[in-house]
Design an enzyme around this catalytic site. Structure first.
Site, PDB file in Angstrom:
ATOM      1  N   TYR A  73       0.859  -1.189   0.000  1.00  0.00           N
ATOM      2  CA  TYR A  73       0.000   0.000   0.000  1.00  0.00           C
ATOM      3  C   TYR A  73       0.892   1.234   0.000  1.00  0.00           C
ATOM      4  CZ  TYR A  73      -4.258   2.689   0.945  1.00  0.00           C
ATOM      5  OH  TYR A  73      -5.319   3.557   0.854  1.00  0.00           O
ATOM      6  N   GLY A  74       1.834   1.259  -0.963  1.00  0.00           N
ATOM      7  CA  GLY A  74       2.715   2.411  -1.102  1.00  0.00           C
ATOM      8  C   GLY A  74       2.241   3.278  -2.245  1.00  0.00           C
ATOM      9  N   GLN A  83       2.120   2.965  -5.615  1.00  0.00           N
ATOM     10  CA  GLN A  83       1.163   2.350  -6.551  1.00  0.00           C
ATOM     11  C   GLN A  83       0.027   1.653  -5.821  1.00  0.00           C
ATOM     12  OE1 GLN A  83       0.910   2.382  -9.976  1.00  0.00           O
ATOM     13  NE2 GLN A  83       2.571   3.860  -9.976  1.00  0.00           N
ATOM     14  N   THR A 133      12.303  -5.603  -4.864  1.00  0.00           N
ATOM     15  CA  THR A 133      13.274  -6.471  -4.185  1.00  0.00           C
ATOM     16  C   THR A 133      12.612  -7.357  -3.124  1.00  0.00           C
ATOM     17  OG1 THR A 133      13.740  -4.539  -2.834  1.00  0.00           O
ATOM     18  CG2 THR A 133      15.356  -5.080  -4.544  1.00  0.00           C
ATOM     19  N   HIS A 174       5.004  -3.910 -12.573  1.00  0.00           N
ATOM     20  CA  HIS A 174       6.309  -3.763 -13.235  1.00  0.00           C
ATOM     21  C   HIS A 174       6.840  -5.187 -13.429  1.00  0.00           C
ATOM     22  CE1 HIS A 174      10.276  -2.366 -14.283  1.00  0.00           C
ATOM     23  NE2 HIS A 174      10.832  -2.578 -13.102  1.00  0.00           N
ATOM     24  N   ASP A 223      11.270   0.571 -19.009  1.00  0.00           N
ATOM     25  CA  ASP A 223      11.010   1.284 -17.753  1.00  0.00           C
ATOM     26  C   ASP A 223      12.323   1.539 -17.008  1.00  0.00           C
ATOM     27  OD1 ASP A 223       8.733   2.148 -15.816  1.00  0.00           O
ATOM     28  OD2 ASP A 223      10.122   1.013 -14.563  1.00  0.00           O
ATOM     29  N   GLU A 262      13.903   5.324 -16.395  1.00  0.00           N
ATOM     30  CA  GLU A 262      14.134   5.922 -15.069  1.00  0.00           C
ATOM     31  C   GLU A 262      15.621   6.159 -14.798  1.00  0.00           C
ATOM     32  OE1 GLU A 262      11.812   2.993 -13.070  1.00  0.00           O
ATOM     33  OE2 GLU A 262      13.514   1.750 -12.496  1.00  0.00           O
ATOM     34  N   GLU A 278      16.160  28.676 -12.180  1.00  0.00           N
ATOM     35  CA  GLU A 278      16.587  28.444 -13.554  1.00  0.00           C
ATOM     36  C   GLU A 278      16.697  26.957 -13.903  1.00  0.00           C
ATOM     37  OE1 GLU A 278      16.735  31.143 -15.508  1.00  0.00           O
ATOM     38  OE2 GLU A 278      16.756  29.576 -17.034  1.00  0.00           O
ATOM     39  N   SER A 299      11.547  32.058 -26.307  1.00  0.00           N
ATOM     40  CA  SER A 299      12.032  33.137 -27.183  1.00  0.00           C
ATOM     41  C   SER A 299      12.936  32.571 -28.284  1.00  0.00           C
ATOM     42  CB  SER A 299      12.848  34.133 -26.342  1.00  0.00           C
ATOM     43  OG  SER A 299      14.014  33.478 -25.852  1.00  0.00           O
TER      44      SER A 299
HETATM   45  N1  LIG Z   1       6.397   4.160  -7.519  1.00  0.00           N
HETATM   46  C1  LIG Z   1       5.743   4.191  -8.678  1.00  0.00           C
HETATM   47  O1  LIG Z   1       5.073   5.161  -9.015  1.00  0.00           O
HETATM   48  C2  LIG Z   1       5.785   3.036  -9.624  1.00  0.00           C
HETATM   49  C3  LIG Z   1       6.034   1.770  -9.177  1.00  0.00           C
HETATM   50  N2  LIG Z   1       5.859   0.698 -10.015  1.00  0.00           N
HETATM   51  C4  LIG Z   1       6.035  -0.643  -9.488  1.00  0.00           C
HETATM   52  O2  LIG Z   1       5.050  -0.863  -8.474  1.00  0.00           O
HETATM   53  C5  LIG Z   1       5.565  -1.747  -7.486  1.00  0.00           C
HETATM   54  C6  LIG Z   1       5.458  -1.104  -6.115  1.00  0.00           C
HETATM   55  O3  LIG Z   1       6.317   0.009  -6.068  1.00  0.00           O
HETATM   56  P1  LIG Z   1       6.014   1.286  -5.150  1.00  0.00           P
HETATM   57  O4  LIG Z   1       4.551   1.602  -5.204  1.00  0.00           O
HETATM   58  O5  LIG Z   1       7.004   2.326  -5.551  1.00  0.00           O
HETATM   59  O6  LIG Z   1       6.369   0.729  -3.696  1.00  0.00           O
HETATM   60  P2  LIG Z   1       6.468   1.558  -2.333  1.00  0.00           P
HETATM   61  O7  LIG Z   1       7.867   1.410  -1.851  1.00  0.00           O
HETATM   62  O8  LIG Z   1       5.893   2.916  -2.481  1.00  0.00           O
HETATM   63  O9  LIG Z   1       5.483   0.753  -1.377  1.00  0.00           O
HETATM   64  C7  LIG Z   1       5.709  -0.558  -1.028  1.00  0.00           C
HETATM   65  C8  LIG Z   1       4.556  -1.081  -0.180  1.00  0.00           C
HETATM   66  O10 LIG Z   1       4.790  -2.477   0.035  1.00  0.00           O
HETATM   67  C9  LIG Z   1       4.751  -2.717   1.429  1.00  0.00           C
HETATM   68  N3  LIG Z   1       5.590  -3.856   1.756  1.00  0.00           N
HETATM   69  C10 LIG Z   1       6.907  -3.868   2.066  1.00  0.00           C
HETATM   70  N4  LIG Z   1       7.279  -5.135   2.339  1.00  0.00           N
HETATM   71  C11 LIG Z   1       6.172  -5.903   2.207  1.00  0.00           C
HETATM   72  C12 LIG Z   1       5.896  -7.272   2.389  1.00  0.00           C
HETATM   73  N5  LIG Z   1       6.840  -8.112   2.769  1.00  0.00           N
HETATM   74  N6  LIG Z   1       4.625  -7.723   2.158  1.00  0.00           N
HETATM   75  C13 LIG Z   1       3.658  -6.879   1.765  1.00  0.00           C
HETATM   76  N7  LIG Z   1       3.846  -5.555   1.603  1.00  0.00           N
HETATM   77  C14 LIG Z   1       5.095  -5.093   1.816  1.00  0.00           C
HETATM   78  C15 LIG Z   1       5.191  -1.416   2.071  1.00  0.00           C
HETATM   79  O11 LIG Z   1       4.769  -1.370   3.409  1.00  0.00           O
HETATM   80  P3  LIG Z   1       5.551  -0.545   4.568  1.00  0.00           P
HETATM   81  O12 LIG Z   1       4.867   0.784   4.641  1.00  0.00           O
HETATM   82  O13 LIG Z   1       5.342  -1.346   5.811  1.00  0.00           O
HETATM   83  O14 LIG Z   1       7.000  -0.473   4.149  1.00  0.00           O
HETATM   84  C16 LIG Z   1       4.459  -0.428   1.178  1.00  0.00           C
HETATM   85  O15 LIG Z   1       3.114  -0.352   1.535  1.00  0.00           O
HETATM   86  C17 LIG Z   1       7.001  -2.071  -7.929  1.00  0.00           C
HETATM   87  O16 LIG Z   1       6.938  -3.233  -8.707  1.00  0.00           O
HETATM   88  C18 LIG Z   1       7.385  -0.870  -8.799  1.00  0.00           C
HETATM   89  O17 LIG Z   1       8.401  -1.144  -9.727  1.00  0.00           O
HETATM   90  C19 LIG Z   1       5.431   0.842 -11.312  1.00  0.00           C
HETATM   91  C20 LIG Z   1       5.177   2.086 -11.818  1.00  0.00           C
HETATM   92  C21 LIG Z   1       5.447   3.281 -11.054  1.00  0.00           C
HETATM   93  C1  LIG Z   2       9.989   6.807 -13.463  1.00  0.00           C
HETATM   94  C2  LIG Z   2      10.052   5.941 -12.260  1.00  0.00           C
HETATM   95  C3  LIG Z   2       9.092   4.753 -12.285  1.00  0.00           C
HETATM   96  O1  LIG Z   2       9.430   3.881 -13.338  1.00  0.00           O
HETATM   97  C4  LIG Z   2       7.697   5.304 -12.534  1.00  0.00           C
HETATM   98  C5  LIG Z   2       7.092   6.263 -11.586  1.00  0.00           C
HETATM   99  O2  LIG Z   2       7.120   5.020 -13.550  1.00  0.00           O
HETATM  100  C6  LIG Z   2       9.205   3.993 -10.959  1.00  0.00           C
HETATM  101  O3  LIG Z   2       9.680   2.835 -10.975  1.00  0.00           O
HETATM  102  O4  LIG Z   2       8.843   4.557  -9.910  1.00  0.00           O
HETATM  103 MG   LIG Z   3       7.980   3.712 -14.796  1.00  0.00          MG
HETATM  104 MG   LIG Z   4      10.069   1.892 -12.716  1.00  0.00          MG
END
Ligand SMILES: NC(=O)C1=CN([C@@H]2O[C@H](COP(=O)(O)OP(=O)(O)OC[C@H]3O[C@@H](n4cnc5c(N)ncnc54)[C@H](OP(=O)(O)O)[C@@H]3O)[C@@H](O)[C@H]2O)C=CC1
Ligand SMILES: CC[C@](O)(C(C)=O)C(=O)O
Ligand SMILES: [Mg+2]
Ligand SMILES: [Mg+2]
Length: 337
Positions: A26-27, A29, A85, A109, A192, A196, A228, A253
């Protein structure tokens, strides 16, 4: 056009409304997908470990939160939105035991599938709905009645209906309002990572910091250098976003346009292009993925050091002060998560 693009009329929301969806994580995405799916009438459950920092945020938004294993057990569609990861161990410990025939596993992803870190069984659908934008904007655009374009891909079509299901999911988060492009896990992952590293995050951050350093080291005021090299970049990129580089060049310009045309290729020169090709090669060969997985397993020593160095760069202090004067700019990163 060589790619297939799907819009709202091509997707049947009913397909995903008929399923129970587990969003694991619940981060950035996760919160965007979960809230928008719920607002689109989909039955959503969130999977987070006990003690996760994200649990109270999801619960405050009225979502039901259980452990990843329980969410995977309950759901028909399991969307994995934990950090790349962490996905392999979450999959092994909490998802695989519940990934029974007829279910679907989705990703935002393709990293773990492309590099063979997760290998789902043959009897399940494996698909991707990958928004081409940061999660907080995915949610903001959905709430504003707009959408962030998505890539959709099917790695395994056990049901014969995986693409339709992925499109229904994309519709539920607003992706088909803007357009969902059909691709493959390999193309999404490699482009992707390249985008990035070379352009959007790595390239742009280094360009901004280096421009700021050159101006301030030459004695110009940090505030002027900030406007700037960083603040105005958004305004310039907004024009590119709306009408391409051509619209940006139309609006600036003639003096700026002559400087752009005559000097830009001295900055991004053939050495930079060669380095971009090298970076793409490391992504294609799996070298970057192996390095990143090893860095994570070692406790992220370089990641942590470079993160701290970035946060201590003088541009951050200057920016903080200036953004404090512009209430419309300094919006919190997390409005919902
Ligand atoms: N960031 C983005 O905008 C984009 C991300 N993606 C992809 O989306 C996916 C998620 O990325 P992103 O949203 O950045 O992640 P975040 O780091 O924002 O959020 C990760 C979430 O996963 C939770 N988490 C951590 N460990 C575990 C676990 N063991 N079991 C269940 N939940 C867990 C975290 O909880 P806690 O708060 O406890 O750490 C948090 O809620 C990735 O595959 C990324 O490549 C794709 C497009 C864009
Ligand atoms: C550009 C970074 C990204 O690929 C995205 C927001 O699309 C990511 O992994 O966070
Ligand atoms: Mg991306
Ligand atoms: Mg990415």
């Amino acid at each position: 056009m060589s790619v297939e693009v799907y819009y709202d009329d091509d997707a049947d929301l009913g397909l995903i409304q008929a399923k129970k969806v587990a969003v694991i994580g619940y981060g950035s995405q996760g919160h965007a997908h979960a809230l928008s799916l719920r607002d689109s009438g989909v039955d959503v459950v969130i999977g987070l470990p006990e003690g996760s920092k994200s649990r109270p945020k999801a619960e405050e938004q009225g979502l039901r939160v259980v452990t990843p294993a329980q969410a995977a057990a309950e759901a028909d569609v399991i969307m994995v939105l934990a950090p790349d990861t962490a996905q392999r161990s979450i999959y092994t410990e909490s998802i695989a035991p519940h990934l029974t025939p007829g279910k679907a596993i989705f990703f935002g992803h393709g990293f773990n599938i492309r590099y063979g870190l997760i290998k789902p069984p043959a009897e399940v659908d494996v698909a991707m709905v990958a928004p081409k934008g940061p999660g907080h904007l995915v949610r903001r655009q959905y709430s504003d009645g707009k959408g962030v374009p998505c890539l959709v891909a099917v790695e395994q079509d056990a049901s014969g209906n995986a693409l339709a299901l992925a499109l229904a999911y994309a519709k539920g988060i607003g992706g088909t309002r803007a357009g969902a492009i059909k691709t493959t896990f390999t193309e999404e992952t490699e482009t992707d990572l390249f985008g990035e590293q070379a352009v959007l995050c790595g390239g742009a951050s280094a360009l901004v910091q280096t421009g700021f350093e050159v101006l301030t080291e030459a004695g110009y005021a940090p505030e002027v250098a900030y406007f700037e090299c960083l603040h105005e970049l958004k305004l310039i990129v907004d024009l590119m976003y709306e009408g391409g580089i051509a619209k940006m060049r139309y609006s600036i310009s003639d003096t700026a346009e002559y400087g752009d045309l005559s000097r830009g290729s001295r900055i991004i020169d053939s050495r930079v292009k060669d380095e971009m090709r090298k970076i793409l090669g490391e992504i294609q060969s799996g070298e970057f993925a192996r390095e990143w997985v090893a860095e994570d397993e070692a406790g992220r020593p370089n990641f942590t050091k470079w993160q701290a160095e970035g946060a201590a760069h003088p541009i951050e202090e200057t920016g903080k002060k200036l953004r404090g004067m512009m209430s419309w700019v300094d919006r919190p990163i997390t409005e919902t998560a």
